[in-house]
Design an enzyme around this catalytic site. Structure first.
Site, PDB file in Angstrom:
ATOM      1  CB  SER A   8      -0.831  -0.053   1.178  1.00 60.14           C
ATOM      2  OG  SER A   8      -1.610   1.312   1.384  1.00 60.14           O
ATOM      3  CG  HIS A   9       0.673   4.431  -2.722  1.00 57.15           C
ATOM      4  ND1 HIS A   9      -0.027   3.314  -3.568  1.00 57.15           N
ATOM      5  CD2 HIS A   9       1.401   5.104  -3.642  1.00 57.15           C
ATOM      6  CE1 HIS A   9       0.813   3.509  -4.766  1.00 57.15           C
ATOM      7  NE2 HIS A   9       1.277   4.409  -4.811  1.00 57.15           N
TER       8      HIS A   9
END
Length: 135
Positions: A8-9
């Site tokens: 995930s960012h």
């Protein structure tokens, strides 16, 4: 056992999804091999191929690794990480085309419910989550 990497960012999102997946699919006898790879090298929003690479190596016990990503550049960073693996390891790692949370849960339930599950079955379980409608 097939390992799972959650890309995930956001570091917090990746960690939260892993925590949720472990609570749903792990048992007292078996801790599920699921690892977060969130955020960039500076700990901010983004993705880092080296962080993803280390997560893949850490969770790979030889049975394979399924990678789930949140956004497009997470996929690109994951592809870059896989490209850094040796040829044997590359064959054991697949990116699932699935929604991040639902795909991670589906993959984890498949891994937890069948110790003989294959990487293709785990990817299929993750990708099947695209069909879950919420109304």
């Amino acid at each position: 056992m097939i390992g799972i990497v959650v890309v995930s960012h956001s570091t917090k999102v990746a960690e939260g999804i892993c925590d949720m997946v472990e609570q749903i699919a792990s048992s007292s006898e078996n801790k599920l091999p699921v690892i977060p790879a969130g955020g960039n090298a500076e700990g901010k929003l983004g993705t880092d191929p080296k962080k993803i690479l280390e997560a893949i190596k850490k969770v790979d016990d030889g049975d394979g690794v399924v990678v789930l990503c949140d956004l497009g550049s997470g996929v690109i960073s994951s592809q870059a990480a896989i490209a850094m693996l040796d040829d044997t390891q590359k064959l054991r790692v697949k990116i699932a085309d699935a929604p991040l949370l639902e795909g991670a849960v589906g993959a984890a339930v498949e891994v937890a419910s069948d110790s003989q599950s294959t990487i293709d079955l785990v990817v299929s379980a993750a990708e099947a989550s695209r069909q879950l409608h919420k109304k």
